[in-house]
Write a protein that holds these residues in place. Structure first.
Motif, PDB file in Angstrom:
ATOM      1  N   ARG A   1      23.133  77.089  40.000  1.00 38.28           N
ATOM      2  CA  ARG A   1      24.563  76.925  39.732  1.00 38.28           C
ATOM      3  C   ARG A   1      25.326  76.704  41.024  1.00 38.28           C
ATOM      4  NH1 ARG A   1      26.672  81.492  39.553  1.00 38.28           N
ATOM      5  NH2 ARG A   1      25.569  82.339  37.768  1.00 38.28           N
ATOM      6  N   ALA A   2      25.013  77.502  42.052  1.00 32.94           N
ATOM      7  CA  ALA A   2      25.705  77.349  43.335  1.00 32.94           C
ATOM      8  C   ALA A   2      25.473  75.960  43.913  1.00 32.94           C
ATOM      9  CB  ALA A   2      25.241  78.426  44.314  1.00 32.94           C
ATOM     10  N   ARG A   3      24.244  75.471  43.833  1.00 31.99           N
ATOM     11  CA  ARG A   3      23.935  74.143  44.380  1.00 31.99           C
ATOM     12  C   ARG A   3      24.631  73.045  43.596  1.00 31.99           C
ATOM     13  NH1 ARG A   3      24.232  69.859  45.491  1.00 31.99           N
ATOM     14  NH2 ARG A   3      22.751  68.434  46.411  1.00 31.99           N
ATOM     15  N   LEU A   4      24.569  73.131  42.269  1.00 32.01           N
ATOM     16  CA  LEU A   4      25.166  72.085  41.445  1.00 32.01           C
ATOM     17  C   LEU A   4      26.690  72.100  41.526  1.00 32.01           C
ATOM     18  CD1 LEU A   4      22.839  72.210  38.312  1.00 32.01           C
ATOM     19  CD2 LEU A   4      22.781  70.592  40.227  1.00 32.01           C
ATOM     20  N   SER A   5      27.266  73.256  41.801  1.00 26.86           N
ATOM     21  CA  SER A   5      28.729  73.330  41.904  1.00 26.86           C
ATOM     22  C   SER A   5      29.254  72.603  43.141  1.00 26.86           C
ATOM     23  CB  SER A   5      29.193  74.787  41.905  1.00 26.86           C
ATOM     24  OG  SER A   5      28.824  75.430  43.104  1.00 26.86           O
ATOM     25  N   LEU A   6      28.386  72.256  44.060  1.00 30.78           N
ATOM     26  CA  LEU A   6      28.787  71.476  45.232  1.00 30.78           C
ATOM     27  C   LEU A   6      29.043  70.008  44.887  1.00 30.78           C
ATOM     28  CD1 LEU A   6      26.273  72.908  47.864  1.00 30.78           C
ATOM     29  CD2 LEU A   6      28.688  73.522  47.559  1.00 30.78           C
ATOM     30  N   GLU A   7      28.583  69.600  43.728  1.00 31.24           N
ATOM     31  CA  GLU A   7      28.740  68.214  43.288  1.00 31.24           C
ATOM     32  C   GLU A   7      30.034  68.101  42.483  1.00 31.24           C
ATOM     33  OE1 GLU A   7      26.667  65.932  44.399  1.00 31.24           O
ATOM     34  OE2 GLU A   7      25.457  67.495  45.350  1.00 31.24           O
ATOM     35  N   SER A   8      30.961  67.290  42.936  1.00 27.17           N
ATOM     36  CA  SER A   8      32.277  67.203  42.298  1.00 27.17           C
ATOM     37  C   SER A   8      32.243  66.608  40.897  1.00 27.17           C
ATOM     38  CB  SER A   8      33.236  66.404  43.177  1.00 27.17           C
ATOM     39  OG  SER A   8      32.767  65.075  43.321  1.00 27.17           O
ATOM     40  N   ASP A   9      31.156  65.923  40.550  1.00 31.01           N
ATOM     41  CA  ASP A   9      31.079  65.291  39.237  1.00 31.01           C
ATOM     42  C   ASP A   9      30.234  66.067  38.231  1.00 31.01           C
ATOM     43  OD1 ASP A   9      28.852  64.652  40.835  1.00 31.01           O
ATOM     44  OD2 ASP A   9      28.404  62.893  39.618  1.00 31.01           O
ATOM     45  N   LEU A  10      29.714  67.233  38.630  1.00 32.60           N
ATOM     46  CA  LEU A  10      28.904  68.054  37.730  1.00 32.60           C
ATOM     47  C   LEU A  10      29.625  69.367  37.456  1.00 32.60           C
ATOM     48  CD1 LEU A  10      25.351  67.599  39.313  1.00 32.60           C
ATOM     49  CD2 LEU A  10      26.455  66.220  37.528  1.00 32.60           C
ATOM     50  N   VAL A  11      29.708  69.743  36.169  1.00 31.30           N
ATOM     51  CA  VAL A  11      30.382  70.975  35.774  1.00 31.30           C
ATOM     52  C   VAL A  11      29.451  71.783  34.876  1.00 31.30           C
ATOM     53  CG1 VAL A  11      32.360  71.957  34.553  1.00 31.30           C
ATOM     54  CG2 VAL A  11      32.628  69.836  35.839  1.00 31.30           C
ATOM     55  N   ILE A  12      29.137  73.001  35.289  1.00 31.59           N
ATOM     56  CA  ILE A  12      28.315  73.895  34.469  1.00 31.59           C
ATOM     57  C   ILE A  12      29.222  74.467  33.378  1.00 31.59           C
ATOM     58  CG2 ILE A  12      26.852  75.952  34.412  1.00 31.59           C
ATOM     59  CD1 ILE A  12      25.710  73.700  36.158  1.00 31.59           C
ATOM     60  N   VAL A  13      28.884  74.200  32.116  1.00 33.69           N
ATOM     61  CA  VAL A  13      29.713  74.670  31.003  1.00 33.69           C
ATOM     62  C   VAL A  13      29.108  75.856  30.275  1.00 33.69           C
ATOM     63  CG1 VAL A  13      30.886  72.466  30.630  1.00 33.69           C
ATOM     64  CG2 VAL A  13      28.741  72.958  29.416  1.00 33.69           C
ATOM     65  N   GLY A  14      27.859  76.178  30.582  1.00 34.24           N
ATOM     66  CA  GLY A  14      27.208  77.315  29.942  1.00 34.24           C
ATOM     67  C   GLY A  14      25.886  77.620  30.607  1.00 34.24           C
ATOM     68  N   GLU A  15      25.427  78.857  30.380  1.00 33.45           N
ATOM     69  CA  GLU A  15      24.163  79.307  30.957  1.00 33.45           C
ATOM     70  C   GLU A  15      23.427  80.171  29.947  1.00 33.45           C
ATOM     71  OE1 GLU A  15      24.690  81.245  34.744  1.00 33.45           O
ATOM     72  OE2 GLU A  15      26.296  79.876  35.309  1.00 33.45           O
ATOM     73  N   ALA A  16      22.102  80.069  29.976  1.00 37.39           N
ATOM     74  CA  ALA A  16      21.275  80.865  29.070  1.00 37.39           C
ATOM     75  C   ALA A  16      20.025  81.343  29.798  1.00 37.39           C
ATOM     76  CB  ALA A  16      20.887  80.046  27.849  1.00 37.39           C
ATOM     77  N   ASP A  17      19.521  82.494  29.349  1.00 34.54           N
ATOM     78  CA  ASP A  17      18.296  83.077  29.907  1.00 34.54           C
ATOM     79  C   ASP A  17      17.036  82.554  29.239  1.00 34.54           C
ATOM     80  OD1 ASP A  17      19.435  84.813  31.790  1.00 34.54           O
ATOM     81  OD2 ASP A  17      19.719  86.383  30.304  1.00 34.54           O
ATOM     82  N   ASP A  18      17.153  82.137  27.977  1.00 34.92           N
ATOM     83  CA  ASP A  18      15.964  81.732  27.240  1.00 34.92           C
ATOM     84  C   ASP A  18      16.268  80.545  26.330  1.00 34.92           C
ATOM     85  OD1 ASP A  18      17.159  82.747  24.851  1.00 34.92           O
ATOM     86  OD2 ASP A  18      16.309  84.725  25.230  1.00 34.92           O
ATOM     87  N   ALA A  19      15.218  79.970  25.782  1.00 37.16           N
ATOM     88  CA  ALA A  19      15.365  78.760  24.982  1.00 37.16           C
ATOM     89  C   ALA A  19      16.146  78.977  23.685  1.00 37.16           C
ATOM     90  CB  ALA A  19      13.991  78.153  24.697  1.00 37.16           C
ATOM     91  N   PRO A  20      15.909  80.050  22.915  1.00 30.29           N
ATOM     92  CA  PRO A  20      16.702  80.219  21.690  1.00 30.29           C
ATOM     93  C   PRO A  20      18.211  80.319  21.971  1.00 30.29           C
ATOM     94  CG  PRO A  20      14.755  81.592  21.589  1.00 30.29           C
ATOM     95  CD  PRO A  20      14.826  81.033  22.990  1.00 30.29           C
ATOM     96  N   GLN A  21      18.581  81.074  22.982  1.00 29.79           N
ATOM     97  CA  GLN A  21      19.988  81.172  23.362  1.00 29.79           C
ATOM     98  C   GLN A  21      20.502  79.808  23.829  1.00 29.79           C
ATOM     99  OE1 GLN A  21      20.756  83.584  26.843  1.00 29.79           O
ATOM    100  NE2 GLN A  21      22.889  83.915  26.274  1.00 29.79           N
ATOM    101  N   GLY A  22      19.674  79.080  24.555  1.00 29.21           N
ATOM    102  CA  GLY A  22      20.048  77.755  25.032  1.00 29.21           C
ATOM    103  C   GLY A  22      20.320  76.775  23.911  1.00 29.21           C
ATOM    104  N   ILE A  23      19.515  76.830  22.848  1.00 29.79           N
ATOM    105  CA  ILE A  23      19.721  75.942  21.703  1.00 29.79           C
ATOM    106  C   ILE A  23      21.069  76.228  21.051  1.00 29.79           C
ATOM    107  CG2 ILE A  23      18.949  75.442  19.344  1.00 29.79           C
ATOM    108  CD1 ILE A  23      16.087  75.651  20.405  1.00 29.79           C
ATOM    109  N   LEU A  24      21.370  77.515  20.861  1.00 31.72           N
ATOM    110  CA  LEU A  24      22.658  77.876  20.253  1.00 31.72           C
ATOM    111  C   LEU A  24      23.824  77.384  21.105  1.00 31.72           C
ATOM    112  CD1 LEU A  24      21.872  81.505  19.009  1.00 31.72           C
ATOM    113  CD2 LEU A  24      22.078  79.416  17.633  1.00 31.72           C
TER     114      LEU A  24
END
Length: 127
Positions: free
Chosen positions: A24-47
């Motif tokens: 997240r810290a690395r990707l936040s350095l990119e002005s055109d990329l925005v992290i909109v959510g985070e998940a620990d596992d695949a089932p949570q990620g699908i939701l």
């Protein structure tokens, strides 16, 4: 007049949290990329993918419960997002599991530029 960049929204599915924090810290350095959510596992990620409809889902191939649910997400691909980027320690091992999908596979050894490039490429696909 300067043209503004198009923003690419990203859902980050990564475990452990310390690695996710670093990504997240690395990707936040990119002005055109925005992290909109985070998940620990695949089932949570699908939701979250279904609820947030990000442009790109970045999922670690070693994410908990990937076999149970994450491959469903990768195979569903374009129904929940424009593109999927699978981050893997061993690209050859994951390649067979995502055959027939449009997922980008990036190895951890490829470097940050390759990862960011794959996210941008996945996000630029037509919806």
């Amino acid at each position: 007049m300067a043209r503004s960049k198009t923003l690419t929204t990203v859902l980050l599915i990564e475990y452990p949290p310390a690695v996710r924090d670093a990504l997240r810290a690395r990707l936040s350095l990119e002005s055109d990329l925005v992290i909109v959510g985070e998940a620990d596992d695949a089932p949570q990620g699908i939701l979250l993918a279904q609820a947030l409809e990000p442009d790109v889902v970045l999922i670690d191939a070693e994410t908990p419960d990937l076999d149970a649910a994450g491959i469903v997400l990768v195979r569903a691909g374009r129904s929940v997002c424009r593109g999927i980027v699978v981050l893997s320690q061993h690209a050859a091992a994951i390649a067979g599991r995502v055959t027939g999908t449009s997922a980008f596979i990036v190895t951890r050894h490829a470097g940050q530029a390759s990862l960011v490039g794959a996210i941008r490429s996945a996000g630029s696909r037509a919806a």
